[in-house]
Motif scaffolding. Structure first.
Motif, PDB file in Angstrom:
ATOM      1  N   UNK A  88       2.331 -31.811  26.011  1.00 56.51           N
ATOM      2  CA  UNK A  88       3.141 -33.012  25.802  1.00 56.51           C
ATOM      3  C   UNK A  88       2.861 -33.639  24.436  1.00 56.51           C
ATOM      4  N   UNK A  89       1.580 -33.719  24.055  1.00 60.32           N
ATOM      5  CA  UNK A  89       1.243 -34.321  22.766  1.00 60.32           C
ATOM      6  C   UNK A  89       1.731 -33.462  21.602  1.00 60.32           C
ATOM      7  N   UNK A  90       1.583 -32.146  21.709  1.00 65.98           N
ATOM      8  CA  UNK A  90       2.014 -31.261  20.620  1.00 65.98           C
ATOM      9  C   UNK A  90       3.527 -31.337  20.443  1.00 65.98           C
ATOM     10  N   UNK A  91       4.260 -31.338  21.547  1.00 65.51           N
ATOM     11  CA  UNK A  91       5.715 -31.442  21.417  1.00 65.51           C
ATOM     12  C   UNK A  91       6.116 -32.782  20.804  1.00 65.51           C
ATOM     13  N   UNK A  92       5.475 -33.879  21.238  1.00 68.65           N
ATOM     14  CA  UNK A  92       5.811 -35.198  20.688  1.00 68.65           C
ATOM     15  C   UNK A  92       5.503 -35.253  19.193  1.00 68.65           C
ATOM     16  N   UNK A  93       4.380 -34.662  18.761  1.00 64.66           N
ATOM     17  CA  UNK A  93       4.044 -34.646  17.337  1.00 64.66           C
ATOM     18  C   UNK A  93       5.077 -33.849  16.556  1.00 64.66           C
ATOM     19  N   UNK A  94       5.503 -32.711  17.083  1.00 66.60           N
ATOM     20  CA  UNK A  94       6.499 -31.908  16.381  1.00 66.60           C
ATOM     21  C   UNK A  94       7.838 -32.642  16.283  1.00 66.60           C
ATOM     22  N   UNK A 131       4.225 -47.144  16.246  1.00 66.99           N
ATOM     23  CA  UNK A 131       3.815 -46.948  17.631  1.00 66.99           C
ATOM     24  C   UNK A 131       4.982 -47.184  18.594  1.00 66.99           C
ATOM     25  N   UNK A 132       5.922 -48.016  18.207  1.00 67.01           N
ATOM     26  CA  UNK A 132       7.079 -48.281  19.063  1.00 67.01           C
ATOM     27  C   UNK A 132       7.903 -47.018  19.264  1.00 67.01           C
ATOM     28  N   UNK A 133       7.958 -46.132  18.241  1.00 62.60           N
ATOM     29  CA  UNK A 133       8.694 -44.880  18.399  1.00 62.60           C
ATOM     30  C   UNK A 133       7.995 -43.954  19.388  1.00 62.60           C
ATOM     31  N   UNK A 134       6.683 -43.974  19.409  1.00 64.36           N
ATOM     32  CA  UNK A 134       5.952 -43.150  20.380  1.00 64.36           C
ATOM     33  C   UNK A 134       6.252 -43.623  21.796  1.00 64.36           C
ATOM     34  N   UNK A 135       6.290 -44.940  21.999  1.00 67.02           N
ATOM     35  CA  UNK A 135       6.603 -45.466  23.330  1.00 67.02           C
ATOM     36  C   UNK A 135       8.032 -45.124  23.730  1.00 67.02           C
ATOM     37  N   UNK A 136       8.969 -45.271  22.819  1.00 63.89           N
ATOM     38  CA  UNK A 136      10.365 -44.969  23.133  1.00 63.89           C
ATOM     39  C   UNK A 136      10.553 -43.488  23.418  1.00 63.89           C
ATOM     40  N   UNK A 137       9.884 -42.621  22.650  1.00 64.63           N
ATOM     41  CA  UNK A 137       9.975 -41.185  22.885  1.00 64.63           C
ATOM     42  C   UNK A 137       9.370 -40.814  24.235  1.00 64.63           C
ATOM     43  N   UNK A 138       8.263 -41.445  24.605  1.00 63.76           N
ATOM     44  CA  UNK A 138       7.649 -41.176  25.909  1.00 63.76           C
ATOM     45  C   UNK A 138       8.576 -41.580  27.044  1.00 63.76           C
ATOM     46  N   UNK A 140      10.119 -36.599  33.054  1.00 68.07           N
ATOM     47  CA  UNK A 140       8.882 -36.604  33.839  1.00 68.07           C
ATOM     48  C   UNK A 140       7.837 -37.522  33.230  1.00 68.07           C
ATOM     49  N   UNK A 141       7.269 -37.189  32.092  1.00 69.50           N
ATOM     50  CA  UNK A 141       6.276 -38.074  31.473  1.00 69.50           C
ATOM     51  C   UNK A 141       6.091 -37.666  30.026  1.00 69.50           C
ATOM     52  N   UNK A 142       5.680 -38.659  29.206  1.00 69.91           N
ATOM     53  CA  UNK A 142       5.496 -38.417  27.783  1.00 69.91           C
ATOM     54  C   UNK A 142       4.047 -38.168  27.422  1.00 69.91           C
ATOM     55  N   UNK A 143       3.736 -38.250  26.122  1.00 69.67           N
ATOM     56  CA  UNK A 143       2.372 -37.948  25.678  1.00 69.67           C
ATOM     57  C   UNK A 143       1.349 -38.992  26.072  1.00 69.67           C
TER      58      UNK A 143
END
Length: 772
Positions: free
Chosen positions: A421-427, A441-448, A453-456
């Protein structure tokens, strides 16, 4: 099971290939009858074996089908046999071939088994099938026979009476009807069976009732026997019609492409037939088949062969046969394209799918030092589900960040799920926003939130923050947000007056003092909320309108602890407003509420019995012991550092405001603490969290947070208890045994007032008050 799980696969028991679930139907029934798992005596594989012979089901089937008489004669002396894998076809699974060779508890007779399986018999004449009787002997009882389709094979070499009379009639009848040798062989087998049955019945003419035992070719056999003068036919008799049922699917080849399956025409060839107007008809230029549908001179089988095996097979005069539906993919009309060499007529540049678009770097990469003019939240719902191959290209700097994440995940021993999950989110983030500037950090929350199912989770944000690649989002206190939303519900001047009160409690009033926590402010507002709602309902628009009589009525409407809590919150509110000169008179001045003293209550002993044994996990056992034995508070258990536990000295140091309390571990608590430390090291050996108690949410969190109070409460909720009540029961029980406040102070580290209160609760006769 859903129909979607039925697909071509190997059976996990016999390893045969077919259209089934994880286990074929025959092996599923075999597992119910033979529960023993052991090493097969014939093939040496570990599988479900029969109880009597210790042989697996595929080997039992091979013994009968391959006539393995050598292994039957000496099972222990023969070398291990290999199992032949096969295909599983509906209706041809060989259920009767995989029966045990003998009954459980009995040894098989080798000679009898070999004879029963057909060993040593040269002529195909089974003496057990319809043995001849004495000529002229009449039957005492006649019974209806049911003959299988292999009955004629059992008497293939038997010499039958009147066969030389019937055979010329059979051949002549086939010539008159225009049938070939196949019809003669099939009808002749049925006639031979009827002749054998006549000999077992004592001879004479064959009654017409005997034809009812024939499963096929009844009319043809009756006509042949009647012409030969062997059938006893009443006047006006005709053969009854055959009752045909639904035939099960049987293996066969496709008429067009010869793919082996269960249909006379596979789905792909049926698609060509339904769209015959789009094709030519003639002879295939490659395999020379005649009268078939063609595309550019090739039949569908050749088109599919070239598509699957490459252009080098374009000029081969033969084609590879294959499996058809449902044992392989459903070859539809769209899969059988024609492939040509580049530059030749009919060359299709994109014969299978359109080419992938040329990938470039993203045009939305963040620029260092450039701030957005109008900040807006990005919508990642469409990007989050895209395949990685459709995202923009990564730069070498982006690849370095992904490599660093993988190295850190390996060092901290993350599990496979969080790593993916983390590797895909980073890519996704690096390909779209880049890594030249910090990622919000707001983009990480929105992407999750947009990820299925669940994000990074927070691990990715912590990883980027340690490398200065994160722009922290504004964090709002949950309690502060609740307070503001609750205040906004009122109208008039009440919201402004409540905000003034909150400002004073937070230390921003005319008099300087320490700030009250948002948790306390939320609790106070919760006590005041029912009264404020009632006042608004009767038309109160400002708190200046609240009189002493209205405040007194609100207090009288509440009893016990609720009245005491409401009095404290109201006094805080109106004193703050009086201090800020918002109101002229304090309506709570002079109002008092009788304090309610809550006497500690014990828990029944049967409820506490075996409470540690009922707890499954080592961490939970230690929590229960610390509360039920040493009476530690729930909040201080969550904040205990791992350094506070000294197993060598058997002590636990609990730091409290202004003092330090030493807990001397008893034998049970010591063993539970040692077991938990071993379990923690086994689960999270690379955890840097300094707290004694961790879980899967906090162990690998680089912010090193403690576990929540709710996690401690859930341990006792599962047991049907309250952690606070268990702690009270422990101190009350000790007070009943000793009646010494100093002993309670030294043992539990509580204050003098608390110790005296527990002694008075355990021994009310010492208080001087009359018991009621």
């Amino acid at each position: 099971m859903s129909a979607a799980s039925l697909r071509p696969r190997q059976c996990l028991e016999c390893m045969n290939w077919g259209l089934n679930y994880n286990c074929c139907d025959t092996c599923r029934r075999w597992r119910q009858k033979q529960p023993t798992t052991a090493r097969c005596r014939r093939c040496g594989h570990t599988a479900r074996v029969s109880t009597a012979e210790q042989v697996c089901r595929p080997c039992l089937r091979a013994i009968r089908s391959e006539r393995d008489f050598e292994w039957l004669a000496d099972p222990d002396g023969c070398r291990p046999r290999d199992r032949q894998l096969s295909l599983i076809f509906p209706g041809l699974n060989g259920k009767s071939l995989a029966q045990p060779l003998s009954r459980p508890g009995r040894n098989w007779d080798t000679a009898r088994l070999i004879q029963r399986l057909g060993g040593g018999q040269e002529a195909k004449d089974d003496p057990a099938f319809s043995p001849p009787a004495l000529p002229g002997q009449m039957l005492l009882f006649s019974r209806r026979r049911v003959l299988g389709h292999l009955a004629e094979a059992r008497i293939e070499d038997r010499v039958l009476t009147d066969w030389d009379l019937v055979e010329p009639v059979l051949v002549q009848r086939a010539a008159d009807l225009g049938y070939g040798k196949g019809w003669v062989r099939q009808v002749g087998g049925v006639v031979r069976v009827m002749l054998a049955l006549r000999e077992s019945d004592g001879g004479g003419l064959i009654p017409v009732e005997a034809l009812e035992s024939i499963s096929a070719m009844r009319q043809a056999a009756a006509e042949v026997l009647q012409q030969a003068g062997i059938l006893d036919v009443p006047d006006g008799w005709t053969a009854p019609p055959m009752i045909r049922g639904i035939r099960p699917a049987r293996p066969r080849s496709c008429r067009s492409c010869q793919a082996w399956g269960l249909r006379s025409l596979c789905p792909g060839c049926r698609g060509w037939r339904d769209n015959a107007d789009q094709f030519d008809e003639g002879d295939c230029t490659r395999c020379k088949r005649e009268g078939v549908l063609l595309r550019d001179g090739l039949c569908r089988g050749c088109c599919l062969d070239i598509t699957l095996n490459g252009l080098q097979t374009r000029h081969q005069p033969w084609r590879q046969l294959m499996f058809g539906s449902p044992f392989t993919f459903h070859t539809t009309v769209h899969l059988a394209h024609v492939r040509h060499e580049a530059g030749s007529p009919g060359f299709q540049r994109h014969w299978k799918r359109s080419p992938e678009p040329e990938r470039t770097t993203s045009a939305h990469r963040l620029v260092p030092g450039q701030e957005p003019l109008f900040p807006m939240a990005r919508d990642w719902s469409r990007i989050a589900t895209l395949p990685l191959t459709e995202l923009p290209l990564l730069t070498p700097g982006d690849e370095e960040l992904v490599t660093a994440l993988l190295e850190e995940a390996q060092q901290l021993q993350w599990r496979e799920g969080p790593v993916d999950k983390c590797v895909r989110a980073v890519r996704v983030l690096a390909s779209w926003l880049g890594t030249d500037a910090p990622i919000p950090e707001e983009d990480i929350r929105t992407l999750s939130a947009a990820t299925p199912r669940s994000g990074p989770g927070p691990r990715l944000a912590q990883f980027l923050a340690r490398r200065d690649r994160l722009v922290l989002a504004q964090r709002t206190n949950i309690d502060a947000g609740w307070v503001e939303s609750a205040i906004a519900q009122y109208n008039g001047d009440v919201p402004d007056e409540l905000r003034t009160w909150v400002k004073v409690l937070r230390g921003g009033g005319r008099w300087e003092h320490s700030a009250t926590t948002w948790v306390t402010i939320r609790r106070y507002l919760g006590y005041l909320k029912p009264a404020l709602t009632n006042w608004q309902a009767v038309g109160v628009t400002t708190l200046r309108e609240i009189s002493r009589e209205e405040m007194n009525s609100a207090l009288k409407a509440r009893k016990g602890r609720k009245a005491e809590a409401f009095h404290s919150a109201a006094r805080s509110l109106f004193r703050a407003l009086k201090q800020e000169r918002v109101i002229f008179a304090d309506p709570t001045r002079g109002l008092t509420v009788t304090a309610v003293e809550k006497v500690p209550r014990p828990i029944p002993s049967d409820v506490l019995k075996g409470v540690i044994e009922r707890t499954p996990m080592p961490a939970h056992k230690l929590i229960v012991a610390l509360v039920a034995v040493h009476a530690l508070g729930l909040n201080e258990i969550t904040r205990l550092p791992a350094s506070a536990l000294n197993l060598s000295d058997g002590r636990l140091t609990v730091r409290r405001p202004g003092r330090r309390h030493l807990v001397y571990l008893d034998e049970l608590t010591y063993e539970l603490a040692a077991e938990w430390m071993r379990e923690r090291h086994r689960l999270w050996p690379m955890s840097s969290n300094p707290h004694l108690l961790v879980n899967r949410f906090t162990a690998m969190n680089t912010d090193a947070p403690p576990i929540s109070r709710s996690a401690i409460k859930d341990v006792f909720t599962v047991l049907g208890l309250s952690g606070q009540k268990v702690r009270i029961d422990r101190m009350l029980h000790e007070a009943q045994l000793t009646a010494d406040p100093l002993h309670l102070i030294r043992l539990f580290g509580i204050s003098e007032v608390t110790a005296v209160r527990y002694v008075h609760a355990a021994h009310p006769e010492r208080t001087g008050k009359t018991l009621r």
